[in-house]
Design an enzyme around this catalytic site. Structure first.
Site, PDB file in Angstrom:
ATOM      1  N   GLY A  96       0.827  -1.212   0.000  1.00  0.00           N
ATOM      2  CA  GLY A  96       0.000   0.000   0.000  1.00  0.00           C
ATOM      3  C   GLY A  96       0.849   1.244   0.000  1.00  0.00           C
ATOM      4  N   ARG A  99       3.802   5.906   1.939  1.00  0.00           N
ATOM      5  CA  ARG A  99       4.267   7.293   2.096  1.00  0.00           C
ATOM      6  C   ARG A  99       3.818   8.156   0.919  1.00  0.00           C
ATOM      7  NH1 ARG A  99      10.622   7.083   0.572  1.00  0.00           N
ATOM      8  NH2 ARG A  99      10.539   5.306  -0.834  1.00  0.00           N
ATOM      9  N   LYS A 118       4.546  12.344  -2.483  1.00  0.00           N
ATOM     10  CA  LYS A 118       5.362  11.207  -2.030  1.00  0.00           C
ATOM     11  C   LYS A 118       6.287  11.694  -0.916  1.00  0.00           C
ATOM     12  CE  LYS A 118       8.395   7.497  -3.618  1.00  0.00           C
ATOM     13  NZ  LYS A 118       8.902   6.776  -4.804  1.00  0.00           N
ATOM     14  N   GLY A 131       7.124   7.082   6.599  1.00  0.00           N
ATOM     15  CA  GLY A 131       6.262   7.883   5.733  1.00  0.00           C
ATOM     16  C   GLY A 131       6.981   9.015   5.019  1.00  0.00           C
ATOM     17  N   ARG A 181       3.922  13.989  -7.512  1.00  0.00           N
ATOM     18  CA  ARG A 181       3.927  13.190  -8.734  1.00  0.00           C
ATOM     19  C   ARG A 181       2.584  13.324  -9.440  1.00  0.00           C
ATOM     20  NH1 ARG A 181       6.159   7.222  -7.268  1.00  0.00           N
ATOM     21  NH2 ARG A 181       4.187   6.986  -6.151  1.00  0.00           N
ATOM     22  N   ARG A 188      -1.571  -0.139  -9.651  1.00  0.00           N
ATOM     23  CA  ARG A 188      -0.456  -1.041  -9.977  1.00  0.00           C
ATOM     24  C   ARG A 188      -0.955  -2.469 -10.204  1.00  0.00           C
ATOM     25  NH1 ARG A 188       3.486   1.719  -6.581  1.00  0.00           N
ATOM     26  NH2 ARG A 188       2.593   3.786  -6.356  1.00  0.00           N
ATOM     27  N   ASP A 257       4.361  -4.422  -7.382  1.00  0.00           N
ATOM     28  CA  ASP A 257       3.753  -3.208  -6.832  1.00  0.00           C
ATOM     29  C   ASP A 257       4.328  -1.950  -7.469  1.00  0.00           C
ATOM     30  OD1 ASP A 257       5.895  -4.469  -5.139  1.00  0.00           O
ATOM     31  OD2 ASP A 257       5.943  -2.466  -4.268  1.00  0.00           O
TER      32      ASP A 257
HETATM   33  P1  AMP Z   1       9.319   0.971  -2.852  1.00  0.00           P
HETATM   34  O1  AMP Z   1      10.454   0.000  -2.719  1.00  0.00           O
HETATM   35  O2  AMP Z   1       9.724   2.429  -2.690  1.00  0.00           O
HETATM   36  O3  AMP Z   1       8.469   0.739  -4.046  1.00  0.00           O
HETATM   37  O4  AMP Z   1       8.412   0.724  -1.561  1.00  0.00           O
HETATM   38  C1  AMP Z   1       7.847  -0.512  -1.253  1.00  0.00           C
HETATM   39  C2  AMP Z   1       6.767  -0.281  -0.256  1.00  0.00           C
HETATM   40  O5  AMP Z   1       7.287   0.278   0.944  1.00  0.00           O
HETATM   41  C3  AMP Z   1       5.675   0.657  -0.691  1.00  0.00           C
HETATM   42  O6  AMP Z   1       4.491   0.186  -0.132  1.00  0.00           O
HETATM   43  C4  AMP Z   1       6.085   1.964  -0.087  1.00  0.00           C
HETATM   44  O7  AMP Z   1       5.003   2.852   0.088  1.00  0.00           O
HETATM   45  C5  AMP Z   1       6.663   1.515   1.242  1.00  0.00           C
HETATM   46  N1  AMP Z   1       7.655   2.430   1.761  1.00  0.00           N
HETATM   47  C6  AMP Z   1       8.894   2.655   1.280  1.00  0.00           C
HETATM   48  N2  AMP Z   1       9.547   3.557   2.028  1.00  0.00           N
HETATM   49  C7  AMP Z   1       8.707   3.917   3.025  1.00  0.00           C
HETATM   50  C8  AMP Z   1       8.795   4.813   4.136  1.00  0.00           C
HETATM   51  N3  AMP Z   1       9.885   5.520   4.372  1.00  0.00           N
HETATM   52  N4  AMP Z   1       7.719   4.896   4.941  1.00  0.00           N
HETATM   53  C9  AMP Z   1       6.610   4.179   4.724  1.00  0.00           C
HETATM   54  N5  AMP Z   1       6.467   3.329   3.702  1.00  0.00           N
HETATM   55  C10 AMP Z   1       7.502   3.197   2.857  1.00  0.00           C
HETATM   56 MG    MG Z   2       6.924   1.171  -4.863  1.00  0.00          MG
END
Ligand code: AMP
Ligand code: MG
Length: 498
Positions: A96, A99, A118, A131, A181, A188, A257
């Site tokens: 989900g 952030r 974001k 977040g 963004r 997705r 995702d």
């Molecule tokens: P990503 O690898 O950036 O595609 O992130 C994978 C998942 O982790 C997604 O659900 C992001 O929203 C979540 N995510 C990544 N970084 C953070 C963060 N700093 N705080 C909260 N959720 C995160």
């Molecule tokens: Mg992602």
């Protein structure tokens, strides 16, 4: 500015939010979390104009507050969407928007664009995360989104970036940043997998119907619209990845995702552009197995479509119909990459033996670790019938190879091939320059901009974006941005940390 030229107040932005009209199971409504003393970092003029905003106005206090999440426009309905996904080939369950907060959509002549913050604070899907997004990763996402758009590659856009001195802990303490963004949708593959793995066919259907009605209305009349959806998404994904291969773009984290249902490049993290050519190159330091290496991207794209197909199977009805839709991928990829390779080599016609010519080239590039971008750009300067000594006239491109004799052998074949086409050197060069970029977002260029920004000098972010907005143009004043990476850059590593 609106079409009539009146400036819009940030608080009055005419947001709609069609995603918020889906049942509440698809998201959580919530407010972004403010950041202390936010400041303006950068804005993309091209992205701003897409949604009818005056780029200059984005630096104002009101827009900075709005696009940091410190204020919310009256008509916005902020929400975080739920999705799941396969990460590195393994089912990861619910992820989900951990952030990312969707504000709503703005109308444009090409249809509505959703705006999403974001790094605007925790959501119920944040799991262990804070977040937030750090300045470093936000600059990379901002620059690459706009650079990809300028390369003509389907992508989410980046409207602007704000920052705050609030500390954010990663490997060390960094500072926070928010990127706004834009995309028609951020749905997705994993948004569909979420309902499949929860055994919720009703929600699955609601989401598929929403996506078809809004983004693929022409498919609604097909005998099996869900099968048609899978086929069309497979087609778009194949085409997208062919374009990535053709400019040497590596996404780095092709988890399901991070795969857009619209075939957009989505979620810029540890991406990279190929420099010294190595088909096995892994741009993401965290990807120890090389699952997402350059050479693997096409087959991973297909694998991801299979994951989507699995999720859509209950709607499509039969395995055979699902398989038929997935079978669109490989021929589409082959066709798309063939067209792109011909254009990159300046060939107008197709001949049976072209594939071996391309393969031989990549094997020579591999042996000599030739810089991907410089090679194709310089190949345009080759004379089909050189007047003087070949070694001299070919020097610009030939000198990129360690094994120059091998290159001479390939070039003789290439020249023989060019001789069977009726086009002048200058016309071929002009055509090749439209598909072989001179400027791409090399890691070291991003790093220079990041280092300066971390010292509060944001000018390099703006300057670099200006260069990358015209990737196919000769920009004599910016020749340095086309240079090979300096020695210090060989130690640069990018990981999932963001
Ligand atoms: P990503 O690898 O950036 O595609 O992130 C994978 C998942 O982790 C997604 O659900 C992001 O929203 C979540 N995510 C990544 N970084 C953070 C963060 N700093 N705080 C909260 N959720 C995160
Ligand atoms: Mg992602």
């Amino acid at each position: 500015m609106t079409a009539t030229g009146t400036a819009i107040n940030a608080a009055d932005l005419p947001f709609a939010n069609s995603f918020a009209e889906l049942p509440p199971a698809f998201y959580t409504r919530l407010m972004p979390t403010p950041l202390p003393a936010p400041y303006f970092l950068a804005a993309s003029g091209k992205a701003a104009r897409l949604v009818g905003l005056d780029p200059a106005s984005l630096a104002s206090e009101d827009f900075v507050a709005l696009f940091t999440g410190n204020q919310v426009a009256a008509r916005a309905k902020p929400l975080a969407a739920v999705y799941s996904g396969h990460q590195f080939g393994v089912w990861a369950g619910q992820l989900g928007d951990g952030r990312a907060i969707l504000l709503g959509e703005l109308d444009t002549p090409e249809g509505p664009l959703e705006l999403q913050l974001k790094g605007a604070g925790k959501t119920p899907y944040s799991r262990m995360g804070d977040g937030r997004a750090v300045l470093r990763s936000s600059i990379r996402e901002y620059l690459c989104s706009e650079a990809m758009a300028a390369l003509g590659i389907a992508t989410t856009r980046a409207l602007m970036m704000t920052g705050s001195d609030q500390g954010v802990l990663r490997e060390s303490v960094e500072t926070a940043s928010v990127v706004t963004r834009m995309a028609p949708s951020f749905v997705r593959f994993g948004s569909f997998e979420h309902w499949f793995y929860r055994d919720k066919p009703d929600e699955l259907r609601v989401l598929a119907d929403y996506v078809i009605a809004r983004f693929y209305p022409e498919l609604a009349a097909e005998p099996n619209p869900y099968q048609a959806l899978l086929a069309e998404v497979s087609r778009r994904t194949a085409r997208l990845i062919a374009q990535w291969q053709a400019v040497g773009f590596m996404h780095g984290v092709m988890n399901t995702d991070n795969m857009s249902i619209l075939g957009l490049t989505l979620d810029y993290g540890p991406f990279g552009f190929m420099e010294a050519f190595d088909a096995e190159h892994i741009c993401n330091h965290t990807d120890e197995q090389g699952r997402y290496s350059y050479a693997n991207q096409p087959q991973i794209g297909h694998w991801n479509c299979y994951a989507l197909g699995q999720a859509l199977l209950p709607l499509i009805g039969t395995v055979e119909a699902t398989q038929d839709a997935l079978d669109v991928y490989q021929p589409e990829f082959a066709r798309a990459i063939d067209v792109l390779m011909h254009a990159k080599l300046g060939l107008m016609n197709t001949e049976d033996d072209d594939r071996p010519l391309f393969d031989k080239l990549f094997s020579l590039m591999q042996d000599s670790h030739v810089d991907f971008t410089q090679f194709f750009r310089k190949l345009g300067q080759l004379q089909a019938r050189p007047a003087g000594e070949i070694a001299v006239s070919d020097a610009a491109v030939r000198d990129l190879f360690i094994d120059r004799t091998a290159f001479d052998g390939w070039v003789a074949q290439y020249r023989a091939r060019l001789a069977r086409e009726d086009r002048s050197d200058s016309a071929r060069k002009a055509a090749m320059d439209l598909v072989n970029p001179k400027y791409v977002l090399r890691n070291y260029l991003a790093q220079v901009a990041i280092d300066k920004a971390q010292n509060k000098d944001f000018s390099e972010v703006a300057r670099l974006l200006a260069v990358l907005e015209r990737p196919f143009d000769e920009q004599p004043e910016n020749e340095a941005y086309a240079a090979l990476p300096p020695d210090w850059a060989s130690h640069l590593e990018v990981s999932c940390s963001s």
